[in-house]
Motif scaffolding. Structure first.
Motif, PDB file in Angstrom:
ATOM      1  N   SER A 124       0.842  -1.185   0.000  1.00 52.01           N
ATOM      2  CA  SER A 124       0.000   0.000   0.000  1.00 52.01           C
ATOM      3  C   SER A 124       0.883   1.243   0.000  1.00 52.01           C
ATOM      4  CB  SER A 124      -0.891  -0.007   1.242  1.00 52.01           C
ATOM      5  OG  SER A 124      -1.623   1.187   1.348  1.00 52.01           O
ATOM      6  N   SER A 125       0.279   2.370  -0.286  1.00 52.87           N
ATOM      7  CA  SER A 125       1.013   3.636  -0.233  1.00 52.87           C
ATOM      8  C   SER A 125       0.849   4.333   1.104  1.00 52.87           C
ATOM      9  CB  SER A 125       0.549   4.570  -1.356  1.00 52.87           C
ATOM     10  OG  SER A 125      -0.826   4.846  -1.215  1.00 52.87           O
TER      11      SER A 125
ATOM     12  N   THR B 141      -1.969   1.295   6.850  1.00 52.78           N
ATOM     13  CA  THR B 141      -3.394   1.143   7.055  1.00 52.78           C
ATOM     14  C   THR B 141      -3.738  -0.306   7.363  1.00 52.78           C
ATOM     15  OG1 THR B 141      -5.561   1.364   5.973  1.00 52.78           O
ATOM     16  CG2 THR B 141      -3.690   0.867   4.558  1.00 52.78           C
TER      17      THR B 141
ATOM     18  N   ASP C 114      -7.260  -0.558   0.878  1.00 59.35           N
ATOM     19  CA  ASP C 114      -6.164   0.375   0.601  1.00 59.35           C
ATOM     20  C   ASP C 114      -4.916  -0.317   0.077  1.00 59.35           C
ATOM     21  OD1 ASP C 114      -7.124   2.332   3.455  1.00 59.35           O
ATOM     22  OD2 ASP C 114      -7.575   2.670   1.336  1.00 59.35           O
ATOM     23  N   TYR C 115      -4.934  -1.626  -0.003  1.00 66.73           N
ATOM     24  CA  TYR C 115      -3.797  -2.384  -0.529  1.00 66.73           C
ATOM     25  C   TYR C 115      -4.093  -2.772  -1.974  1.00 66.73           C
ATOM     26  CZ  TYR C 115      -1.900  -2.682   4.170  1.00 66.73           C
ATOM     27  OH  TYR C 115      -1.369  -2.368   5.394  1.00 66.73           O
ATOM     28  N   TYR C 116      -3.193  -2.418  -2.893  1.00 67.78           N
ATOM     29  CA  TYR C 116      -3.509  -2.669  -4.297  1.00 67.78           C
ATOM     30  C   TYR C 116      -2.573  -3.644  -4.981  1.00 67.78           C
ATOM     31  CZ  TYR C 116      -0.847   1.718  -3.843  1.00 67.78           C
ATOM     32  OH  TYR C 116       0.023   2.715  -3.435  1.00 67.78           O
TER      33      TYR C 116
END
Length: 121
Positions: A98-99, A102, A107-109
């Motif tokens: 993730s960026s 979190t 939110d993790y891509y």
């Protein structure tokens, strides 16, 4: 970023396992990393996260004090040391990037393929 998780297996309750997640690409150090798990019939849940530098970590209450997340940016790897394992830790474990730091799955891509952890009683 491509991620590949490994290190799962069958262990007795009270035992330990160390999961690893190898990342491809030269931008690994830019990402905050997380571990999630999914047990049969249950939703995927957050386990632990670590920021890009390794200076900050956060754990789910269910694993706090037993699991440790760490990373080695020089080797493009993130680890999950799991001690005092319980049968309820049985799940497929996934690493993700993730960026932001979190606990939210959405939110993790970037996701790895998962590695099975089975804890026998």
């Amino acid at each position: 970023v491509q991620l590949q998780a490994s290190g799962g297996g069958l262990v007795q309750a009270g035992g330990s396992l160390r999961l690893s997640c190898a990342a491809s690409g030269r931008t690994f150090s830019r990402y905050d990393m997380g571990w999630f798990r999914q047990a049969p019939g249950k939703e995927r849940e957050f386990v632990a996260t670590i920021n890009w530098s390794g200076s900050s970590t956060y754990y789910a209450d269910s694993v706090k004090g037993r699991f440790t997340i760490s990373r080695d940016n020089a080797k493009n790897t993130v680890h999950l040391q799991m001690n005092s394992l319980k049968p309820e830790d049985t799940a497929v474990y996934y690493c993700a990037a993730s960026s932001i730091v979190t606990t939210a799955l959405v939110d993790y891509y970037y996701w790895g393929q998962g590695t099975q952890v089975t804890v026998s009683s």
